[in-house]
Write a protein that holds these residues in place. Structure first.
Motif, PDB file in Angstrom:
ATOM      1  N   VAL A  39     -10.813  -2.485   5.867  1.00  0.00           N
ATOM      2  CA  VAL A  39     -10.658  -2.340   4.422  1.00  0.00           C
ATOM      3  C   VAL A  39      -9.443  -3.126   3.944  1.00  0.00           C
ATOM      4  N   LYS A  40      -9.417  -3.437   2.653  1.00  0.00           N
ATOM      5  CA  LYS A  40      -8.306  -4.166   2.062  1.00  0.00           C
ATOM      6  C   LYS A  40      -7.157  -3.232   1.711  1.00  0.00           C
ATOM      7  N   CYS A  41      -5.963  -3.808   1.642  1.00  0.00           N
ATOM      8  CA  CYS A  41      -4.796  -3.059   1.184  1.00  0.00           C
ATOM      9  C   CYS A  41      -5.076  -2.453  -0.182  1.00  0.00           C
ATOM     10  N   LYS A  42      -4.498  -1.303  -0.419  1.00  0.00           N
ATOM     11  CA  LYS A  42      -4.584  -0.572  -1.686  1.00  0.00           C
ATOM     12  C   LYS A  42      -5.991  -0.083  -2.012  1.00  0.00           C
ATOM     13  N   SER A  43      -6.909  -0.160  -1.042  1.00  0.00           N
ATOM     14  CA  SER A  43      -8.266   0.349  -1.282  1.00  0.00           C
ATOM     15  C   SER A  43      -8.383   1.747  -0.690  1.00  0.00           C
ATOM     16  N   ASN A  44      -9.575   2.300  -0.744  1.00  0.00           N
ATOM     17  CA  ASN A  44      -9.832   3.652  -0.258  1.00  0.00           C
ATOM     18  C   ASN A  44     -10.880   3.608   0.846  1.00  0.00           C
ATOM     19  N   ASN A  85      -5.358   4.415  -1.462  1.00  0.00           N
ATOM     20  CA  ASN A  85      -4.259   3.461  -1.617  1.00  0.00           C
ATOM     21  C   ASN A  85      -3.705   3.045  -0.250  1.00  0.00           C
ATOM     22  N   LEU A  86      -4.586   2.580   0.618  1.00  0.00           N
ATOM     23  CA  LEU A  86      -4.217   2.271   2.003  1.00  0.00           C
ATOM     24  C   LEU A  86      -3.162   1.171   2.103  1.00  0.00           C
ATOM     25  N   GLN A  87      -2.251   1.364   3.020  1.00  0.00           N
ATOM     26  CA  GLN A  87      -1.206   0.400   3.327  1.00  0.00           C
ATOM     27  C   GLN A  87      -1.364  -0.035   4.786  1.00  0.00           C
ATOM     28  N   LEU A  88      -0.645  -1.074   5.195  1.00  0.00           N
ATOM     29  CA  LEU A  88      -0.764  -1.565   6.567  1.00  0.00           C
ATOM     30  C   LEU A  88      -0.447  -0.482   7.588  1.00  0.00           C
ATOM     31  N   ALA A 116      -8.762  -0.890  10.397  1.00  0.00           N
ATOM     32  CA  ALA A 116      -8.002  -2.113  10.151  1.00  0.00           C
ATOM     33  C   ALA A 116      -7.799  -2.273   8.650  1.00  0.00           C
ATOM     34  N   VAL A 117      -6.564  -2.543   8.242  1.00  0.00           N
ATOM     35  CA  VAL A 117      -6.228  -2.747   6.832  1.00  0.00           C
ATOM     36  C   VAL A 117      -5.848  -4.206   6.666  1.00  0.00           C
ATOM     37  N   THR A 118      -6.553  -4.912   5.789  1.00  0.00           N
ATOM     38  CA  THR A 118      -6.323  -6.339   5.588  1.00  0.00           C
ATOM     39  C   THR A 118      -5.842  -6.586   4.166  1.00  0.00           C
ATOM     40  N   GLY A 119      -5.313  -7.767   3.925  1.00  0.00           N
ATOM     41  CA  GLY A 119      -4.838  -8.092   2.588  1.00  0.00           C
ATOM     42  C   GLY A 119      -4.676  -9.585   2.412  1.00  0.00           C
ATOM     43  N   LEU A 120      -4.008  -9.967   1.333  1.00  0.00           N
ATOM     44  CA  LEU A 120      -3.746 -11.368   1.050  1.00  0.00           C
ATOM     45  C   LEU A 120      -2.410 -11.759   1.657  1.00  0.00           C
ATOM     46  N   GLY A 121      -2.255 -13.001   1.977  1.00  0.00           N
ATOM     47  CA  GLY A 121      -0.989 -13.460   2.518  1.00  0.00           C
ATOM     48  C   GLY A 121      -1.191 -14.200   3.831  1.00  0.00           C
ATOM     49  N   TRP A 122      -0.107 -14.540   4.480  1.00  0.00           N
ATOM     50  CA  TRP A 122      -0.183 -15.208   5.764  1.00  0.00           C
ATOM     51  C   TRP A 122      -0.631 -14.185   6.787  1.00  0.00           C
ATOM     52  N   ARG A 123      -1.665 -14.505   7.498  1.00  0.00           N
ATOM     53  CA  ARG A 123      -2.254 -13.532   8.403  1.00  0.00           C
ATOM     54  C   ARG A 123      -2.009 -13.918   9.866  1.00  0.00           C
ATOM     55  N   LEU A 124      -1.565 -12.962  10.620  1.00  0.00           N
ATOM     56  CA  LEU A 124      -1.474 -13.104  12.071  1.00  0.00           C
ATOM     57  C   LEU A 124      -2.481 -12.128  12.658  1.00  0.00           C
ATOM     58  N   ARG A 151      13.104 -14.064   2.649  1.00  0.00           N
ATOM     59  CA  ARG A 151      14.121 -13.237   3.312  1.00  0.00           C
ATOM     60  C   ARG A 151      13.785 -12.907   4.753  1.00  0.00           C
ATOM     61  N   GLY A 152      12.606 -13.224   5.229  1.00  0.00           N
ATOM     62  CA  GLY A 152      12.231 -12.883   6.598  1.00  0.00           C
ATOM     63  C   GLY A 152      10.845 -12.274   6.660  1.00  0.00           C
ATOM     64  N   LEU A 153      10.560 -11.662   7.778  1.00  0.00           N
ATOM     65  CA  LEU A 153       9.237 -11.089   7.993  1.00  0.00           C
ATOM     66  C   LEU A 153       9.145  -9.723   7.320  1.00  0.00           C
ATOM     67  N   GLN A 154       8.119  -9.537   6.504  1.00  0.00           N
ATOM     68  CA  GLN A 154       7.881  -8.255   5.844  1.00  0.00           C
ATOM     69  C   GLN A 154       6.465  -7.797   6.198  1.00  0.00           C
ATOM     70  N   THR A 155       6.289  -6.507   6.226  1.00  0.00           N
ATOM     71  CA  THR A 155       4.954  -5.980   6.384  1.00  0.00           C
ATOM     72  C   THR A 155       4.640  -5.123   5.178  1.00  0.00           C
ATOM     73  N   GLY A 156       3.412  -5.103   4.788  1.00  0.00           N
ATOM     74  CA  GLY A 156       3.001  -4.266   3.655  1.00  0.00           C
ATOM     75  C   GLY A 156       1.994  -4.963   2.794  1.00  0.00           C
ATOM     76  N   CYS A 157       1.493  -4.264   1.816  1.00  0.00           N
ATOM     77  CA  CYS A 157       0.504  -4.802   0.894  1.00  0.00           C
ATOM     78  C   CYS A 157       1.205  -5.268  -0.380  1.00  0.00           C
ATOM     79  N   ARG A 158       0.761  -6.392  -0.872  1.00  0.00           N
ATOM     80  CA  ARG A 158       1.326  -6.879  -2.135  1.00  0.00           C
ATOM     81  C   ARG A 158       0.510  -6.421  -3.295  1.00  0.00           C
TER      82      ARG A 158
END
Length: 158
Positions: A39-44, A85-88, A116-124, A151-158
């Protein structure tokens, strides 16, 4: 006097027979995700636990997090847990257990469902390789997503 003895004997046998049923191992429940286990970030997502009995207490747990427990009562043979409102950090392994009103212990864990929670951004993406001894306990592979910022590596949903 003989009828009293027979009455007590029958009562004792009935009580012992009922006690054996309470200690029998409950069949494992099953778990599924709707609409999907990816599912995508911030989804249910709704995690559904199916049991073999009606009117049971169902617990949703997370692998590697003994503090995480959601509990509900089922009217039928299915219980639903709505994750919103799923987050990583919500990604990971989930399982169900249950008990009936007459059982003193919980069932075994269901097969593990990997959310698995996916979203937009650079993906590893990293496929998690599981030992062959665990391969039968997992339903879906997992992926990890992380984002970079100035600022560095961040994790989370935008």
């Amino acid at each position: 006097m003989d009828t009293d003895f027979i009455y007590l004997l029958c009562l004792g046998l009935c009580l012992c027979y009922g006690d054996e049923d309470e200690h029998e191992e409950l069949p494992r429940p099953s778990i599924s995700a709707w609409p999907s286990s990816v599912v995508k970030c911030k989804s249910n997502v709704t995690l559904r636990c199916r049991t073999h009995f009606q009117n049971v207490t169902v617990t949703l747990g997370r692998l590697h997090n003994s503090q995480y427990q959601l509990q509900t009562s089922s009217l039928g043979k299915e219980a639903e847990f709505h994750l919103t409102n799923l987050q990583l950090e919500d990604a990971g392994g989930y399982f169900c257990t249950y008990r009936t009103a007459f059982s003193h212990s919980w069932s075994g864990q269901s097969r593990h469902l990997q959310l698995a929670v996916t979203g937009l951004g650079w993906r590893l993406q990293e496929a998690i390789k599981m030992p062959s001894s665990l391969s039968g306990d997992w339903e879906v592979g997992a992926e990890c997503e992380e984002w970079r910022s100035v600022r560095g590596l961040q994790t989370g949903c935008r």
